[in-house]
Design a protein around this motif. Sequence first.
Motif, PDB file in Angstrom:
ATOM      1  N   ASN A  47       0.852  -1.197   0.000  1.00  0.00           N
ATOM      2  CA  ASN A  47       0.000   0.000   0.000  1.00  0.00           C
ATOM      3  C   ASN A  47       0.886   1.244   0.000  1.00  0.00           C
ATOM      4  OD1 ASN A  47      -2.465  -1.403   0.103  1.00  0.00           O
ATOM      5  ND2 ASN A  47      -2.324  -1.614   2.331  1.00  0.00           N
ATOM      6  N   TRP A  48       0.474   2.241  -0.760  1.00  0.00           N
ATOM      7  CA  TRP A  48       1.220   3.489  -0.808  1.00  0.00           C
ATOM      8  C   TRP A  48       0.557   4.532   0.082  1.00  0.00           C
ATOM      9  CZ3 TRP A  48       2.794   4.691  -6.604  1.00  0.00           C
ATOM     10  CH2 TRP A  48       3.626   3.654  -7.069  1.00  0.00           C
ATOM     11  N   GLN A  49       1.378   5.246   0.809  1.00  0.00           N
ATOM     12  CA  GLN A  49       0.924   6.378   1.612  1.00  0.00           C
ATOM     13  C   GLN A  49       1.700   7.606   1.150  1.00  0.00           C
ATOM     14  OE1 GLN A  49      -1.615   6.161   3.743  1.00  0.00           O
ATOM     15  NE2 GLN A  49      -1.803   3.951   3.343  1.00  0.00           N
ATOM     16  N   LEU A  50       1.126   8.321   0.195  1.00  0.00           N
ATOM     17  CA  LEU A  50       1.794   9.465  -0.411  1.00  0.00           C
ATOM     18  C   LEU A  50       1.406  10.746   0.315  1.00  0.00           C
ATOM     19  CD1 LEU A  50       1.260   8.580  -4.195  1.00  0.00           C
ATOM     20  CD2 LEU A  50       3.113   7.868  -2.668  1.00  0.00           C
ATOM     21  N   ALA A  51       2.354  11.673   0.373  1.00  0.00           N
ATOM     22  CA  ALA A  51       2.106  12.938   1.066  1.00  0.00           C
ATOM     23  C   ALA A  51       2.587  14.105   0.204  1.00  0.00           C
ATOM     24  CB  ALA A  51       2.835  12.956   2.416  1.00  0.00           C
ATOM     25  N   PRO A  52       1.845  15.220   0.219  1.00  0.00           N
ATOM     26  CA  PRO A  52       2.293  16.407  -0.531  1.00  0.00           C
ATOM     27  C   PRO A  52       3.683  16.847  -0.085  1.00  0.00           C
ATOM     28  CG  PRO A  52       0.025  16.664   0.210  1.00  0.00           C
ATOM     29  CD  PRO A  52       0.546  15.433   0.883  1.00  0.00           C
ATOM     30  N   GLY A  53       4.473  17.319  -1.048  1.00  0.00           N
ATOM     31  CA  GLY A  53       5.811  17.812  -0.755  1.00  0.00           C
ATOM     32  C   GLY A  53       6.874  16.732  -0.652  1.00  0.00           C
ATOM     33  N   LYS A  54       6.504  15.472  -0.853  1.00  0.00           N
ATOM     34  CA  LYS A  54       7.452  14.366  -0.726  1.00  0.00           C
ATOM     35  C   LYS A  54       7.873  13.848  -2.100  1.00  0.00           C
ATOM     36  CE  LYS A  54       7.267  14.356   3.767  1.00  0.00           C
ATOM     37  NZ  LYS A  54       8.433  14.775   4.592  1.00  0.00           N
ATOM     38  N   ARG A  55       8.967  13.047  -2.097  1.00  0.00           N
ATOM     39  CA  ARG A  55       9.527  12.515  -3.342  1.00  0.00           C
ATOM     40  C   ARG A  55       9.673  11.001  -3.230  1.00  0.00           C
ATOM     41  NH1 ARG A  55      14.769  16.191  -4.271  1.00  0.00           N
ATOM     42  NH2 ARG A  55      15.130  15.560  -2.108  1.00  0.00           N
ATOM     43  N   TYR A  56       9.333  10.298  -4.316  1.00  0.00           N
ATOM     44  CA  TYR A  56       9.279   8.844  -4.290  1.00  0.00           C
ATOM     45  C   TYR A  56       9.829   8.266  -5.597  1.00  0.00           C
ATOM     46  CZ  TYR A  56       5.734  10.014  -0.747  1.00  0.00           C
ATOM     47  OH  TYR A  56       5.068  10.545   0.324  1.00  0.00           O
ATOM     48  N   MET A  65      12.072   2.319 -14.194  1.00  0.00           N
ATOM     49  CA  MET A  65      11.904   3.109 -12.980  1.00  0.00           C
ATOM     50  C   MET A  65      11.028   4.324 -13.246  1.00  0.00           C
ATOM     51  SD  MET A  65      14.678   5.465 -11.084  1.00  0.00           S
ATOM     52  CE  MET A  65      14.226   6.690 -12.319  1.00  0.00           C
ATOM     53  N   ILE A  66      10.227   4.682 -12.253  1.00  0.00           N
ATOM     54  CA  ILE A  66       9.489   5.944 -12.267  1.00  0.00           C
ATOM     55  C   ILE A  66       9.780   6.666 -10.962  1.00  0.00           C
ATOM     56  CG2 ILE A  66       7.226   7.061 -12.297  1.00  0.00           C
ATOM     57  CD1 ILE A  66       6.201   4.768 -14.001  1.00  0.00           C
ATOM     58  N   ALA A  67      10.278   7.897 -11.059  1.00  0.00           N
ATOM     59  CA  ALA A  67      10.510   8.738  -9.892  1.00  0.00           C
ATOM     60  C   ALA A  67       9.578   9.942  -9.994  1.00  0.00           C
ATOM     61  CB  ALA A  67      11.968   9.199  -9.838  1.00  0.00           C
ATOM     62  N   PHE A  68       9.054  10.392  -8.850  1.00  0.00           N
ATOM     63  CA  PHE A  68       8.153  11.539  -8.899  1.00  0.00           C
ATOM     64  C   PHE A  68       8.234  12.360  -7.624  1.00  0.00           C
ATOM     65  CE2 PHE A  68       5.741   7.873  -7.409  1.00  0.00           C
ATOM     66  CZ  PHE A  68       4.989   8.337  -6.341  1.00  0.00           C
ATOM     67  N   GLN A  69       7.958  13.642  -7.797  1.00  0.00           N
ATOM     68  CA  GLN A  69       7.879  14.552  -6.663  1.00  0.00           C
ATOM     69  C   GLN A  69       6.494  15.191  -6.651  1.00  0.00           C
ATOM     70  OE1 GLN A  69      11.049  17.371  -7.474  1.00  0.00           O
ATOM     71  NE2 GLN A  69       9.707  18.750  -8.583  1.00  0.00           N
TER      72      GLN A  69
END
Length: 438
Positions: A47-56, A65-69
């Motif tokens: 499960n993903w727990q994404l938060a604003p302002g973070k980078r993954y 690969m996929i990287a995102f901010q």
Amino acid sequence: MSDTFNADRLARLCDFLRQSPSPWHATSNMAARLEQAGFQRLEEKANWQLAPGKRYYVTRNDSAMIAFQLPASELTELRMIGAHTDSPGLHLKPNATQRSAGWLQLGVQVYGGVLLAPWFDRDLGLAGRVHVRHADGRLESVLLNVDRAIAMVPSLAIHLDREVNSGRPINPQTQMSPVLMQSGTATLPELLVQWLKEQHDLNDVEVVDFELGFYDVQPPSLVGVERELVASARLDNLLSCFVGLEALLACDGSQGAVLVANDHEEVGSASACGAQGPFLADVLKRINAQVGRGGEKGSEESLIQLVQSSLMISCDNAHALHPNFRDKHDERHGPAINGGPVIKVNTSQRYATNSVTGALFRDVCREAEVPVQSFVTRADMGCGSTIGPITATEIGVPTIDVGIPQWAMHSIRETAGTKDVEYLTRALTLFLNRATLS
């Protein structure tokens, strides 16, 4: 030296190219830099727990690969950069061990549109991934890089083939099997066990499967009196992977941004980790579900709005004007090495560029004070393609195809301009920082 000659960046580029002889190594090396910069690794099965302002970042098949901010404010659009980790080459067949005239050779299959002639008489190493079974039955996947000259494909002397310089075709089945050693008994699995012990201190393991390819061990170098050129294997398309990563790490993080490095572009992109597969779509759905546009997050409506508000810059190298073959270019569309990034155009949609996306990229280059060029093939010649049209078709995102001009595309050693590395990095960094996509 001009400020467009960024010695530190070029040193990082050469190091990345040298340490990335396979898509799995390239992905691993990019992941290491992302983690050093504070990106958090995600697992697709969790499960993903994404938060604003973070980078993954997330990988698939360990070769894409996929990287995102994510912006600290509401996510309304994404600035995307696309590239691919694979390059044409000679890959091993499953039962590769073969012998001829007292020599151990390995049977190969051609991956992608390889320019075969330059592979002769090169010092070849071997790299990829190997799956082993331990004594307790446990399976493990490990990277292997035999980075020394263990093989070569010797040419036939001209005395035995007087027509060799008259365009003789090359048969990869019968004429391209690399020579490894004088032996009547040695096998590939035995050699793999030996190399795995040397590199990973693995003992008492059995090789179960592998994906391995040969590569030229000659390291990257800066060429020319003024070091105008960078020469290396796999510039197509690790150069774009590197530039995209540099831009992502250099941007200010204020905007939503995505870097996609697909695998299998050179063979059509039709795989789970290729541009025609669901990798990017899966990631975008999960981003939208948690931090998407206002309203009903996670809905199909909000996903479509997010995608249509975004822009993908597909980065894949372009054909530079060759001084010995100037007639192979349209006389008004011959990109110059060190003349800036190239916008690639094809009316049959082999490239995804249109006037809207082209105009925006030109404006980005203007703001970054970077020269920009255009490429279209001669009307009497065919055209290659990139992940751009495939991504645009699968995702629906507005897309432009651009790239750094290079010589010798799909050769074992390719050549590009050192200034262009800096030009495209500057343009992509500004793109990722740009307040609007209009």
